[in-house]
Write a protein that holds these residues in place. Sequence first.
Motif, PDB file in Angstrom:
ATOM      1  N   UNK A 262       0.811  -1.214   0.000  1.00 29.18           N
ATOM      2  CA  UNK A 262       0.000   0.000   0.000  1.00 29.18           C
ATOM      3  C   UNK A 262       0.842   1.261   0.000  1.00 29.18           C
ATOM      4  N   UNK A 263       1.920   1.255   0.782  1.00 29.68           N
ATOM      5  CA  UNK A 263       2.810   2.420   0.814  1.00 29.68           C
ATOM      6  C   UNK A 263       3.465   2.645  -0.548  1.00 29.68           C
ATOM      7  N   UNK A 264       3.951   1.564  -1.158  1.00 29.39           N
ATOM      8  CA  UNK A 264       4.612   1.699  -2.458  1.00 29.39           C
ATOM      9  C   UNK A 264       3.633   2.134  -3.545  1.00 29.39           C
ATOM     10  N   UNK A 265       2.403   1.668  -3.480  1.00 28.92           N
ATOM     11  CA  UNK A 265       1.426   2.069  -4.488  1.00 28.92           C
ATOM     12  C   UNK A 265       1.034   3.530  -4.320  1.00 28.92           C
ATOM     13  N   UNK A 266       0.795   3.951  -3.088  1.00 26.30           N
ATOM     14  CA  UNK A 266       0.332   5.317  -2.861  1.00 26.30           C
ATOM     15  C   UNK A 266       1.392   6.337  -3.252  1.00 26.30           C
ATOM     16  N   UNK A 267       2.625   6.148  -2.790  1.00 24.68           N
ATOM     17  CA  UNK A 267       3.673   7.125  -3.076  1.00 24.68           C
ATOM     18  C   UNK A 267       4.347   6.858  -4.428  1.00 24.68           C
ATOM     19  N   UNK A 268       4.420   5.586  -4.831  1.00 25.15           N
ATOM     20  CA  UNK A 268       5.080   5.273  -6.093  1.00 25.15           C
ATOM     21  C   UNK A 268       4.288   5.710  -7.301  1.00 25.15           C
ATOM     22  N   UNK A 269       2.945   5.612  -7.259  1.00 24.70           N
ATOM     23  CA  UNK A 269       2.130   6.005  -8.410  1.00 24.70           C
ATOM     24  C   UNK A 269       2.200   7.501  -8.698  1.00 24.70           C
ATOM     25  N   UNK A 270       2.541   8.285  -7.688  1.00 23.04           N
ATOM     26  CA  UNK A 270       2.695   9.726  -7.901  1.00 23.04           C
ATOM     27  C   UNK A 270       4.156  10.135  -8.016  1.00 23.04           C
ATOM     28  N   UNK A 271       5.078   9.171  -7.909  1.00 21.85           N
ATOM     29  CA  UNK A 271       6.495   9.474  -8.042  1.00 21.85           C
ATOM     30  C   UNK A 271       7.069  10.260  -6.882  1.00 21.85           C
ATOM     31  N   UNK A 272       6.407  10.232  -5.725  1.00 23.94           N
ATOM     32  CA  UNK A 272       6.890  10.988  -4.546  1.00 23.94           C
ATOM     33  C   UNK A 272       7.541  10.008  -3.571  1.00 23.94           C
ATOM     34  N   UNK A 273       8.805   9.747  -3.788  1.00 25.35           N
ATOM     35  CA  UNK A 273       9.511   8.760  -2.977  1.00 25.35           C
ATOM     36  C   UNK A 273      10.196   9.361  -1.745  1.00 25.35           C
TER      37      UNK A 273
END
Length: 735
Positions: free
Chosen positions: A217-228
Amino acid sequence: MAEAAAVFKDIPELFEVDLGESLTARTECLSTFRELGPPDLCHVVKSTGKSGQRDQGSYHFVSGVDASSSASLAAYINSLTYAIEDSNAWFSKTPVWKVRNGCYCCFNAFSRVDFRVDVKIPGGVVAYVVDLRGERHEPTAEMWQETYVSALLRAILYSDDHAHALDAYRKLDPITSLEGELRFLAAAEALFIKGWQVGSDPEIQVASVTTNHLTAGLLKYFGNSGRYQPLANLFEKISTREPEVSSLLARAYLGMHEEVKALHIMSSALRNTPGSASYTLLHAQCDFLRGKGRFDWALKLARQAVNAAPSEFVTWEKLTDCYIELGMFDSALLTLNSCPMFTFNGRDAHRPLTPSRIHLPFHRSIGEILPDRVKTDDDEADPALQRLPAPGLRGTWARAYALLTRLVSQIGWDELLKTRSTVFVMEEEYRMQKAQTEIASHLRADSTDETLAEGDADNASTRGMVSPGSSSVSATSPSNASATAVNGNGNANATQNGIPTIRISTESDLEKGGDAITKAADTLERPVQAAAGDEESDIAGADKDVKKAKEPASPLPQEPFSFSNKRLCERWLDNLFMVLYEDLRVWTIFRAEVAHFKTQHVAYRKTGLEWEILGDLGMRLHHKEEAKEAYQRCLDTPRYSVKPWSKLMEMYADEGDIQRCIQTAIRVAAYQYAEYTEMTFPTQIAHCFFKLGELHGLGKIAWTLRSMGLPEPILKIMDSYLQYGQTFKVEGYEY
């Protein structure tokens, strides 16, 4: 009239036959919830307050509601009191319906309990916990935090999950502000060590600290917007206590293009991480090297990952990927055969109930750009297309099939069959070897019996040991019954009898080109069966749709071989070859028909559903351009379906085509709002917009939208995705 008035405006509802039956059914199903649990359930009771008038019970599913306290859940139920259709004027004699009470149910995936908040209007709020046995308990602060994170993870991971395509399912924005995002990060940090308790994807056998639904969930939420950057800050703090989290930290830095820092982190973490937990670090390094084109180095790391976690499917999958990229197709097929396969367990879901009435209001603001939601001839398809078994694959079976289709797209069907017969023991080879072994054993037994008979001819026990030799050989072999051996010299009879007929426009055109189409299909050779292992396997029911060949097996030319350099093919892989054959056979017929109709200058016609199935088939077989054409042809039909629009939107976003991507995104957003998805992020539309924003900037997307002259309600919906990018400072928001 009284019944029709008691509905919510723009909110779906399922009306109960017996009051409270949805809550009772949820309580009975609690013990079946294995992982994150189903979407939240909101149950309300409406009453007119008059004696003799029966109360109405209705419910709907929802995700994205703040579940951090009983007050926030009670506020959602209270908001429903203002959503009842105001169809009763003050002068009408029709009784006015009001929400008398409600119950909000939210599953806690960490403690495996169901949080419930009862609200009486007017009155008080009561919060309690129901365990798997149906007993009530008092909630604690720690349980509330777990429930809050569980609800957020369901909203994030179920945002585009078609497995939860429920009636009356409302999806809201889970995080709407920077303060809400910080609360989510703080709660995730507190519960990170317990993340394995919520389960993992079906491709992961054992959930760990780094592979579970919380990290996904963390990787999808922040990864889909490119905000790492927020992810890197979170994993930096956790990695001091858990060195295994360094793999996630390295991926976050790679997403930020901090490659040198990521390499230092992976190098130092490998020295301190035990072997069984190091495969995630090795995979992070492997993906980095593959991105740099060093597939030979990546192969070595993938092999080490298999040694570190041989029971995980993802390690063997990564190794197969590396072999395919290096062109070592025989090794790729052998590695695929060694993949451990897991039984797919479906998503957690409520027990289906038969409602007395269904209220699914249609958003008036977007209804004008969508087709009517009625069944037409375009919702029909040829049975040969509907019976394809590949769409039914799930979990590890679907991932293994994707590897097999990638193999066939690179080397072709004929070469794949040659490679298969080179590395695996085929059916006829197995029978031949078995016959030779049995004959040799019978000869040895006969010679032993003759020797014993010379020494003691009258010994009855010795005579009883003699078994007459048999010249016949049993045809039974440990192979799957769903895939039978066929003639090795060709497949004319099988293709003539078993080819699915795909409907075309006119019978006269079929008579003109039928021979050419049949000849094209005959060029696809049916796979000869391999001798499978003894393990009982299942590919999620896909083998039920594979047809058995009618003709008996004929012997293949005998070639010298040795079992020392060949392996037995697993039954599930043998089944997947048959599934792939069905896909390729239908695709070959389809392309032959298209070519024939082009030469005849005749329009090639299909129903909307058939074009959609063919588009999915093309995507599975890695024929992207042909799949795009099929999806575009599907849009020419008045069929109510979001899939072709969403598939084309993804393709246009990958190509950087801003105009067409926005045009398809408008339709996808309209379909989502029609299905009560009022969520901005993380959704497929937002991901595509942010991908375009990296190339063109969000400002250009905004001006392109305004230049289209869209109706105000639709323009407001599309602007919400850009507003999210501005609020959370997604890359490209400055220009």
